[in-house]
Write an enzyme that holds these catalytic residues in place. Structure first.
Site, PDB file in Angstrom:
ATOM      1  N   GLY A 144     -23.908  17.565 -20.385  1.00  0.00           N
ATOM      2  CA  GLY A 144     -23.279  17.019 -21.438  1.00  0.00           C
ATOM      3  C   GLY A 144     -21.899  16.642 -21.008  1.00  0.00           C
ATOM      4  N   VAL A 195     -19.208  18.227 -21.568  1.00  0.00           N
ATOM      5  CA  VAL A 195     -18.227  19.505 -20.791  1.00  0.00           C
ATOM      6  C   VAL A 195     -18.950  19.751 -19.391  1.00  0.00           C
ATOM      7  CG1 VAL A 195     -17.848  22.093 -20.823  1.00  0.00           C
ATOM      8  CG2 VAL A 195     -17.657  20.615 -22.695  1.00  0.00           C
ATOM      9  N   ASN A 227     -28.591  28.134 -29.724  1.00  0.00           N
ATOM     10  CA  ASN A 227     -28.381  28.606 -28.569  1.00  0.00           C
ATOM     11  C   ASN A 227     -28.463  29.783 -27.743  1.00  0.00           C
ATOM     12  OD1 ASN A 227     -26.817  26.159 -28.215  1.00  0.00           O
ATOM     13  ND2 ASN A 227     -24.945  26.867 -28.744  1.00  0.00           N
ATOM     14  N   HIS A 287     -12.923  33.529 -29.609  1.00  0.00           N
ATOM     15  CA  HIS A 287     -12.796  32.215 -29.604  1.00  0.00           C
ATOM     16  C   HIS A 287     -13.325  31.763 -30.812  1.00  0.00           C
ATOM     17  CE1 HIS A 287     -12.230  28.196 -27.701  1.00  0.00           C
ATOM     18  NE2 HIS A 287     -13.615  28.048 -27.657  1.00  0.00           N
TER      19      HIS A 287
END
Length: 307
Positions: free
Chosen positions: A10, A12, A94, A174
């Protein structure tokens, strides 16, 4: 030839593959489950070799066998965050993807260091560690390098300095509970806490925390990939070259900062094989309390994993 594999083609993953091949220290394999995508993007990137002068090969594939013998495997596979979607909402989808990826990667590259980028990254890094059975220092996730890059941008604009003059320190999750550390964020060697008021430091921290969501809101159909790919490329370079560079990354903790069996963003020294050392900063009471709150957020996500 040494090899680095990027799982996921993708935005990234493909941009990362481009950055890595342009660094020209290893062959790069870009893998994706969608036929044609990694092959086409790799072919496109390869046709810049004569222009940019890199000599290593980049290939695209749908077959994990092509990744065999990788020194480093970077996992970017997963769905992208959409407007209004929290990192937690990404978890269920995910997790399934990560389970398949880790199994296949280690089948062909059992000695590889895993670098996790998929969100929510702290939890996905923990999952990759658990699934892999690898020593904790061979699994590391993207965290404070990206968050710190965002902070450095806003600090530099506020103070009128070059972003490279800012050495940021961002710890914790994060995500929304990340902890900006003004005392340990240096601007030309001076702590940010001595250069701006506490109120301004909080304002800059909030801008950094919301940096990813701000980009998602602008793009509407995707999320950030230029800064994330640059951040991961810097991590991979430090690991591959064994530089010993200190970066803020998502790491498995085993007593550091009073935390165990959790992944959290902390300063680490990167080198051959992954994390060479976890740096323990002398946090004051307030800083530590904020880090513990952030840890609780990650613990809640980890608890929701099906392990």
């Amino acid at each position: 030839m040494p090899k680095i594999s990027v799982i996921g083609a993708g935005n990234v993953g493909a941009t990362l593959a481009q950055r890595l091949i342009e660094k020209d220290f290893a062959d790069v394999v870009m893998l994706d489950v969608v036929e044609g995508i990694p092959q086409g993007k790799a072919l496109d990137i390869s046709q810049s070799a004569s222009v940019l002068g890199f000599r290593h090969a980049i290939t695209g594939s749908n077959d994990y066998a092509e990744t065999a013998g990788s020194e480093i495997v970077v996992i970017t596979a997963g769905i992208a965050r959409k407007p209004g979607m929290t990192r937690e909402e990404l978890l269920a989808i995910n997790q399934k993807i990560m389970t398949d990826v880790v199994s296949n990667c280690l089948k062909y590259s059992p000695e590889a260091t895993l670098v996790v980028v998929s969100n929510p990254v702290d939890t996905m890094t923990y999952l990759a560690w658990k699934l892999s059975g690898l020593p904790r220092k061979r699994v590391v996730g993207l965290s404070g390098v990206l968050d710190g890059g965002r902070l450095a941008t806003f600090v530099a604009r506020e103070l009128g300095v070059n972003p490279s003059a800012v050495s940021p320190c961002v710890m914790g999750e994060h995500g929304g509970s990340m902890v900006v550390m003004p005392r340990f964020t240096l601007v030309n060697g001076k702590p940010l806490s001595e250069l701006v008021s506490p109120e301004k430091a909080d304002e800059l921290a909030k801008r950094a925390v919301n940096g990813g969501a701000e980009i998602v809101a602008f793009l509407k159909t995707g999320s950030a990939f230029y800064a994330p790919s640059a951040s991961v490329a810097a991590m991979v370079e430090a690991i591959f070259l064994g530089s010993g560079k200190v970066m803020n990354c998502a790491a498995v903790l085993d007593g550091e900062y009073g935390l165990r069996n959790i992944v959290l963003g902390v300063p680490v020294k990167l080198g051959k094989g992954g994390i060479k050392e976890i740096i323990t900063l002398p946090l004051d009471g307030q800083e530590n309390a904020r880090l513990q709150v952030s840890a609780e957020m990650v613990k809640a996500q980890i608890a929701s994993l099906s392990l």
